[in-house]
Enzyme design. Sequence first.
Site, mmCIF file in Angstrom:
data_model
loop_
_atom_site.group_PDB
_atom_site.id
_atom_site.type_symbol
_atom_site.label_atom_id
_atom_site.label_comp_id
_atom_site.label_asym_id
_atom_site.label_seq_id
_atom_site.Cartn_x
_atom_site.Cartn_y
_atom_site.Cartn_z
ATOM 1 N N CYS A 246 0.830 -1.205 0.000
ATOM 2 C CA CYS A 246 0.000 0.000 0.000
ATOM 3 C C CYS A 246 0.863 1.252 0.000
ATOM 4 O O CYS A 246 1.810 1.363 0.791
ATOM 5 C CB CYS A 246 -0.910 0.013 1.227
ATOM 6 S SG CYS A 246 -1.955 1.492 1.328
ATOM 7 N N ASP B 10 -19.137 -11.213 25.007
ATOM 8 C CA ASP B 10 -18.333 -10.573 23.957
ATOM 9 C C ASP B 10 -18.092 -9.122 24.352
ATOM 10 O O ASP B 10 -18.709 -8.197 23.798
ATOM 11 C CB ASP B 10 -19.080 -10.675 22.616
ATOM 12 C CG ASP B 10 -18.312 -10.050 21.465
ATOM 13 O OD1 ASP B 10 -17.108 -9.765 21.625
ATOM 14 O OD2 ASP B 10 -18.921 -9.841 20.395
ATOM 15 N N CYS C 174 -11.835 -9.416 21.333
ATOM 16 C CA CYS C 174 -11.014 -8.716 20.334
ATOM 17 C C CYS C 174 -9.690 -8.266 20.943
ATOM 18 O O CYS C 174 -8.993 -7.444 20.362
ATOM 19 C CB CYS C 174 -11.772 -7.526 19.754
ATOM 20 S SG CYS C 174 -12.249 -6.288 20.987
ATOM 21 N N GLU D 282 -27.430 -5.695 27.025
ATOM 22 C CA GLU D 282 -26.647 -4.679 26.327
ATOM 23 C C GLU D 282 -26.841 -3.331 27.008
ATOM 24 O O GLU D 282 -27.965 -2.982 27.388
ATOM 25 C CB GLU D 282 -27.055 -4.598 24.852
ATOM 26 C CG GLU D 282 -26.448 -3.466 24.060
ATOM 27 C CD GLU D 282 -24.918 -3.442 24.108
ATOM 28 O OE1 GLU D 282 -24.364 -2.341 24.275
ATOM 29 O OE2 GLU D 282 -24.303 -4.522 23.990
ATOM 30 N N GLN E 264 -19.402 -6.469 13.186
ATOM 31 C CA GLN E 264 -18.128 -7.087 12.834
ATOM 32 C C GLN E 264 -17.606 -6.465 11.537
ATOM 33 O O GLN E 264 -18.383 -6.181 10.619
ATOM 34 C CB GLN E 264 -18.299 -8.601 12.669
ATOM 35 C CG GLN E 264 -18.599 -9.330 13.963
ATOM 36 C CD GLN E 264 -17.466 -9.212 14.969
ATOM 37 O OE1 GLN E 264 -16.299 -9.134 14.620
ATOM 38 N NE2 GLN E 264 -17.827 -9.198 16.251
ATOM 39 N N CYS F 140 -2.623 0.136 9.317
ATOM 40 C CA CYS F 140 -1.854 -1.115 9.243
ATOM 41 C C CYS F 140 -0.506 -0.904 9.904
ATOM 42 O O CYS F 140 0.175 0.088 9.621
ATOM 43 C CB CYS F 140 -1.640 -1.543 7.799
ATOM 44 S SG CYS F 140 -3.154 -1.915 6.895
ATOM 45 N N CYS G 99 0.117 6.006 7.602
ATOM 46 C CA CYS G 99 -1.248 5.628 7.942
ATOM 47 C C CYS G 99 -1.263 4.712 9.160
ATOM 48 O O CYS G 99 -0.502 3.742 9.232
ATOM 49 C CB CYS G 99 -1.921 4.929 6.766
ATOM 50 S SG CYS G 99 -3.628 4.434 7.102
ATOM 51 N N CYS H 44 -7.175 2.026 -0.432
ATOM 52 C CA CYS H 44 -7.023 1.255 0.805
ATOM 53 C C CYS H 44 -7.244 -0.207 0.457
ATOM 54 O O CYS H 44 -8.294 -0.564 -0.092
ATOM 55 C CB CYS H 44 -8.003 1.710 1.881
ATOM 56 S SG CYS H 44 -7.874 0.748 3.412
#
Length: 431
Positions: A78, A363, A389, A315, A267, A87, A84, A162
Site C-alpha cells: 500500500c 463478547d 477482540c 446490552e 463485525q 496497518c 497511515c 485502501c
Amino acid sequence: MRRRARPGGGRQIDVSVTELGARGDGVAKTPEGLVFVPLSAPGDRLRLRITGEKKGGALLGEILEVLEEGPDRIEPPCPHFGPCGGCQVQHLRTGFYRDWKQQLVGTHLARKGLDPGLVEDLLQIAPGRRRRAVFAARRRGRRLELGFHEARSHALVELTTCLLLTPPLLELLEPLRATLARWLAEGEQAEVTVIESETGLDLLVETDRQPDLDLRQDLAGFAETQDLARLSWCRKGDLPEPLAQRRLPLLTFGQARLTPPPGGFLQPSREGEVALIDLVRAAIPESALRVADLYAGIGTFAFSLADRARVLAYEGDAQALSALEAAARQPALKGRVAGERRDLGRQPLHSEELNVFDAIIFDPPRAGAAMQSPHIAASSVPTVVAVSCNPASFARDARLLVDGGYRLQKVTPLDQFPWSSHLELVAVFQR
C-alpha cells in the site's frame, strides 16, 4: 536494500531488532533496556532517534535509516503504509506474519499460567473485505483532507486507496471528499462512519454544527446520486438524525432482519462475522435451551442461536438495544429473543442470576469483562463461550474463570484485521 537516513535531531543509536512485540513494534535489546521500534522487522539493523519512553521504562524509537534489512521484511503493497495508522505490519513476509498472529493468543495465555497448546489454527479473512470504516475529514486551506489518522498522531493521511476496504467503500471516497469540500469551513472537522449493509451504504456524519437547509438539501442530493440506503447527521453528543433514508439498511442474523443504528458497531467483515457465528454455534450444546448473551450489541449471536434456544440479550447501549428489540419482535422469531438494558461494567449479572441459563456467551469491548468475569466464574452454568477482540484482556478473564473451576477447552483465533496487531478469538469453557 540500504535506505537513506531521515534528517532530524535527538539522541541517535544503532540497534538490531530481535523480535516482534504484541502490538507489532520491533523490539531491540540495548544496554539501556528494551527499545520498541514501529515499522521494523526482526533481523533489521537500524539507526534510530529515541522519541520517548513507554510505561515500564522501555524506550520508543523512530527509524532514521535501515542499515540492513531482516529476512522477513518485504516491500509493503500500500502506498500509504507507514504514515497511515490503519496497518502496522504490512512490511512483513506473509508466512512470518501468520506465525506471529498465531502465537499472540498463546503468549498471553502463558503469561497467566494457562496452556498455550489449547490454541487452534488461525483463521484468516482476506484483505479487501472491511465493510465498516470511520473516516476523518478536515479542511486545511483549499484542501479537504479525508482519510485515516496517522499512527500515534492527530494528523491525517489523505487516502487515495485502501487495500482493506470493500469496493463500495472505496468508490465512495472521491464523491464524499467532493461533497465535504463544499461545506466544511477552514479548520472544521468531521467524522464519517460508513457501513456496507445488505441494502446499500449507511453513512453517518458527525460534526460540531447543526445542518442548515442548504446543507440538508446538498446531502440529500448526495445520497440520491450515490444510491445510499441512509444518510444521517449527528452533532457530537447528540443522537443521530436521518437526513435521507431511501430504504432501510438491513443486516441478517439467522431468521432476523435488522436495521442497525446509524454508525452502529458490527463485525468488520461479513466473512469474519460468519466465522465467529459458526464457532459460537458449534460451542453451544444442542441441549442448551436457555442462553445468556452478554454485551450483546445488536444481537449478532443472539439471533443466530434463536432457531434452537431462547436467548436473553444484555446490552448497555440504548441504540443497539433498541435495534435488537425491534428485530426480536419479528413473527419468525416467535419471541425466542428478548433484550434487557444493563451496563455490565457497572452492574454485572451475579451468579444467582446467571444460574438459570444453560450457556453463556460474553463478547466484551477491548477492555474485557473485569467486573463480570468473577460472577461468571462463581456460577454453575455448564458452558461459557468467550468472544474477544483483545487477547490480553481475554487471558486475564480466562484466568478468573479457570480459578473458579472452569476448564478452558480450546481457543480459536480469527484474523479479520489484516496487517494489524488486532486479533479476535472464540474460547470455550466448561465445568
